[in-house]
Every structure is written in structure tokens, then in C-alpha cells.
Design a protein around this motif. Structure first.
Motif, PDB file in Angstrom:
ATOM      1  N   GLN A 123     -49.843  23.113 -82.395  1.00 47.63           N
ATOM      2  CA  GLN A 123     -50.897  23.270 -83.366  1.00 47.63           C
ATOM      3  C   GLN A 123     -50.280  23.534 -84.728  1.00 47.63           C
ATOM      4  O   GLN A 123     -49.149  23.999 -84.818  1.00 47.63           O
ATOM      5  N   VAL A 124     -51.068  23.267 -85.762  1.00 52.75           N
ATOM      6  CA  VAL A 124     -50.591  23.448 -87.124  1.00 52.75           C
ATOM      7  C   VAL A 124     -50.463  24.934 -87.420  1.00 52.75           C
ATOM      8  O   VAL A 124     -51.382  25.720 -87.196  1.00 52.75           O
ATOM      9  N   GLN A 125     -49.293  25.310 -87.934  1.00 53.01           N
ATOM     10  CA  GLN A 125     -49.068  26.693 -88.342  1.00 53.01           C
ATOM     11  C   GLN A 125     -48.419  26.716 -89.714  1.00 53.01           C
ATOM     12  O   GLN A 125     -47.538  25.890 -90.003  1.00 53.01           O
ATOM     13  N   LEU A 126     -48.844  27.668 -90.536  1.00 53.82           N
ATOM     14  CA  LEU A 126     -48.341  27.844 -91.889  1.00 53.82           C
ATOM     15  C   LEU A 126     -48.039  29.327 -92.072  1.00 53.82           C
ATOM     16  O   LEU A 126     -48.913  30.169 -91.840  1.00 53.82           O
ATOM     17  N   VAL A 127     -46.814  29.639 -92.474  1.00 53.98           N
ATOM     18  CA  VAL A 127     -46.412  31.036 -92.640  1.00 53.98           C
ATOM     19  C   VAL A 127     -45.844  31.223 -94.039  1.00 53.98           C
ATOM     20  O   VAL A 127     -44.730  30.765 -94.328  1.00 53.98           O
ATOM     21  N   GLU A 128     -46.611  31.894 -94.889  1.00 52.14           N
ATOM     22  CA  GLU A 128     -46.193  32.149 -96.264  1.00 52.14           C
ATOM     23  C   GLU A 128     -45.400  33.448 -96.354  1.00 52.14           C
ATOM     24  O   GLU A 128     -45.662  34.400 -95.597  1.00 52.14           O
ATOM     25  N   ALA A 186     -52.708  37.474-107.239  1.00 51.23           N
ATOM     26  CA  ALA A 186     -53.590  36.842-106.258  1.00 51.23           C
ATOM     27  C   ALA A 186     -52.884  36.813-104.916  1.00 51.23           C
ATOM     28  O   ALA A 186     -51.681  37.092-104.825  1.00 51.23           O
ATOM     29  N   VAL A 187     -53.631  36.437-103.886  1.00 57.42           N
ATOM     30  CA  VAL A 187     -53.021  36.066-102.615  1.00 57.42           C
ATOM     31  C   VAL A 187     -52.764  34.563-102.674  1.00 57.42           C
ATOM     32  O   VAL A 187     -53.658  33.787-103.008  1.00 57.42           O
ATOM     33  N   TYR A 188     -51.543  34.176-102.361  1.00 53.72           N
ATOM     34  CA  TYR A 188     -51.127  32.778-102.440  1.00 53.72           C
ATOM     35  C   TYR A 188     -51.049  32.191-101.026  1.00 53.72           C
ATOM     36  O   TYR A 188     -50.483  32.811-100.113  1.00 53.72           O
ATOM     37  N   GLY A 239     -51.342  34.024 -95.937  1.00 50.18           N
ATOM     38  CA  GLY A 239     -51.165  34.246 -97.370  1.00 50.18           C
ATOM     39  C   GLY A 239     -50.097  35.283 -97.663  1.00 50.18           C
ATOM     40  O   GLY A 239     -49.637  36.018 -96.777  1.00 50.18           O
ATOM     41  N   THR A 240     -49.683  35.325 -98.927  1.00 53.16           N
ATOM     42  CA  THR A 240     -48.723  36.322 -99.372  1.00 53.16           C
ATOM     43  C   THR A 240     -49.206  36.877-100.712  1.00 53.16           C
ATOM     44  O   THR A 240     -49.588  36.115-101.614  1.00 53.16           O
ATOM     45  N   GLN A 241     -49.200  38.185-100.842  1.00 49.77           N
ATOM     46  CA  GLN A 241     -49.747  38.847-102.022  1.00 49.77           C
ATOM     47  C   GLN A 241     -48.730  38.834-103.161  1.00 49.77           C
ATOM     48  O   GLN A 241     -47.579  39.247-102.969  1.00 49.77           O
TER      49      GLN A 241
END
Length: 114
Positions: free
Chosen positions: A1-6, A91-93, A107-109
Motif C-alpha cells: 500500500q502507498v505510504q508517505l513518511v515526512e 505549518a504542518v507540511y 506530516g511534519t511540523q
């Protein structure tokens, strides 16, 4: 599955720099247009920058000349180099794979404050 880790966010003074990273998995990264978005408190999420598989980049007017989006296809990672940061960049990016518009990472703050 698609995963994104910022990652890579933090507290920085005005005029400072940060480099965000987004590690991905679950899709063919090299073909995918990748984007960075941000969401400030009480505001809608907005597009910050995009990069295509052919390395064409676009930027929001508010970050042109200060932010640079890049990608490493071997690492399946997209980056956002942020220079000359301003309080309004707080912001949260989030990153996003544009073929999977419903999927977001955690996201990352980023906080820009003296």
C-alpha cells in the motif's frame, strides 16, 4: 500500500533553513508527480511545490526563490529545501503522490519563530 513518511521539521528562527524529507513506498516512484503541501492553523491545506517524474518543478508564489523541491528516485524520497524562512511559513507540511490524492502522511511540523 502507498505510504508517505515526512520528517525534518522543527523550530527555526526567521531567516533560517530546514530540509524536509518524504520517504515513500507502495507505488512506482520514478513515474509519479510528487508534491509538498502545508496547512497552517485555521487555514486550508495549500500546495507549496511539485516535481514531475521528468523533474519539472512548480512553486507557489509565496515560496518562489526560497524553497526548492527535489527527488531521489533511488531512495524513493522527495525533499523540500526551505531557506529564508518566515513566520508565515509555520505549518504542518505534507507530501503527496499526485496519483493517490486521498493518501496523506502524518506530516511534519515547521515552526518559524524568534
Amino acid at each position: 500500500q502507498v505510504q508517505l513518511v515526512e520528517s525534518g521539521g522543527g523550530l527555526v528562527q526567521p531567516g533560517g533553513s530546514l530540509k524536509l524529507s518524504c520517504e515513500t513506498s507502495g507505488f512506482v516512484f520514478v513515474l509519479e508527480q510528487m508534491s509538498w503541501y502545508r496547512q497552517a492553523p485555521g487555514k486550508v491545506r495549500e500546495l507549496v511545490a511539485s516535481i514531475t517524474g521528468r523533474l519539472r518543478t512548480t512553486y507557489a508564489d509565496s515560496v518562489k526563490g526560497r524553497f526548492t523541491i527535489s527527488r531521489d528516485n533511488d531512495r524513493k524520497t522527495v525533499y523540500l529545501q526551505m531557506n529564508s524562512l518566515r513566520p508565515e511559513d509555520t505549518a504542518v507540511y505534507y507530501c503527496r503522490a499526485e496519483s493517490y490524492v486521498q493518501i496523506w502522511g502524518q506530516g511534519t511540523q515547521v515552526t518559524v519563530s524568534s
